[in-house]
Design an enzyme around this catalytic site. Structure first.
Site, PDB file in Angstrom:
ATOM      1  N   TYR A 158       0.828  -1.209   0.000  1.00  0.00           N
ATOM      2  CA  TYR A 158       0.000   0.000   0.000  1.00  0.00           C
ATOM      3  C   TYR A 158       0.861   1.257   0.000  1.00  0.00           C
ATOM      4  CZ  TYR A 158      -3.176   3.616   1.712  1.00  0.00           C
ATOM      5  OH  TYR A 158      -3.881   4.779   1.864  1.00  0.00           O
ATOM      6  N   LYS A 162       1.106   4.307  -2.856  1.00  0.00           N
ATOM      7  CA  LYS A 162       0.715   5.698  -2.583  1.00  0.00           C
ATOM      8  C   LYS A 162       1.886   6.655  -2.800  1.00  0.00           C
ATOM      9  CE  LYS A 162      -2.778   6.858  -1.680  1.00  0.00           C
ATOM     10  NZ  LYS A 162      -3.933   7.148  -2.575  1.00  0.00           N
TER      11      LYS A 162
END
Length: 255
Positions: A158, A162
């Site tokens: 994740y 990002k």
């Protein structure tokens, strides 16, 4: 210059995305398109029944056909697009890098990074032609993608996805001088993703950022982003430092 503003918010059937849509539709002279994997979710259909200026759209992050179809509908219904808030994202795995399945990297990068590329490529002609003269592409960033003020969330898939989406904001800033492109840190709020991160940090919900403050802060940043000088930057959702370990001490965050 038109005084009507057309917004597209992705990932809008729950959490921050739904909060942004619910706040935007109450404004005067706006049309809001709510992109979601499931646009028929009760959260959106009930809101749309109360606000005729809200249009739920089938829009799965990274799906090229759905993105193209969504933008065609926006063009047909509204004839313009002024602000994109790229909020759609997943955070499906937390754990050490050494045991993170490689498939998790594929899934997170597909949705959180490639999703923004597909979205911009589908939307750029309509967005850059905004009659406002100041089209905006807003990336809802993440504390997990900070490098300059790194916080460990055991979320390699994740967080790296990002960080890459943040990087793309710098690319857009350089390649499109007419576009205002920024990332916004939304705080650590009690959504599904936020709760997972809070559990890792050992936090209780009362120690997290209230959803209302996050939504208001994000929209304050979106509203203020009207000049070239603000583009290509990463902002926190609030202008005052609250003392939380995941906060930035300044309005602008180290990428």
């Amino acid at each position: 210059m038109s005084d009507h503003t057309v917004y597209l918010v992705t990932g809008s059937n729950r959490g921050i995305g739904l909060g942004l849509v619910a706040a935007l539709v109450t404004r005067a002279n706006v049309t809001v398109f709510a992109g979601a994997r499931n646009p028929g979710a009760p959260s959106l259909t009930e809101l749309a029944a109360k606000h005729p200026n809200l249009h739920p759209l089938q829009l799965t992050s990274g799906n090229e056909a759905e993105n193209q179809a969504a933008l065609e509908k926006i063009k047909t219904v509204a004839g313009q697009l002024d602000v994109i808030i790229a909020n759609a994202g997943i955070a499906n795995h937390f754990g050490p890098l050494v045991t993170t399945p490689l498939s998790q990297f594929n899934d997170h990068w597909e949705t959180n990074t490639r999703g923004n590329v597909v979205l911009f490529q589908a939307a750029h002609k309509l967005l850059l032609a905004s009659p406002s003269g100041a089209p905006r592409f807003i990336d809802i960033g993440s504390i997990a993608g900070f490098i300059g003020c790194y916080q460990h969330f055991a979320a390699a898939a994740y967080g790296s996805s990002k960080a890459a989406s943040h990087f793309l904001i710098k690319v857009l800033h350089q390649e499109h001088p007419e576009l205002i492109s920024i990332s916004i840190h939304p705080g650590l709020v009690p959504t599904d993703m936020g709760n997972n991160a809070a559990e890792i940090l050992g936090l209780q919900q009362g120690e997290m950022d209230p959803m209302r403050e996050s939504i208001e802060g994000i929209l304050d940043r979106v509203d203020a982003a009207k000049t070239r000088e603000m583009s290509g930057r990463f902002y926190t959702f609030k202008s005052n430092y609250g003392g939380d370990t995941w906060d930035s001490e300044t309005d602008e965050i180290a990428w």
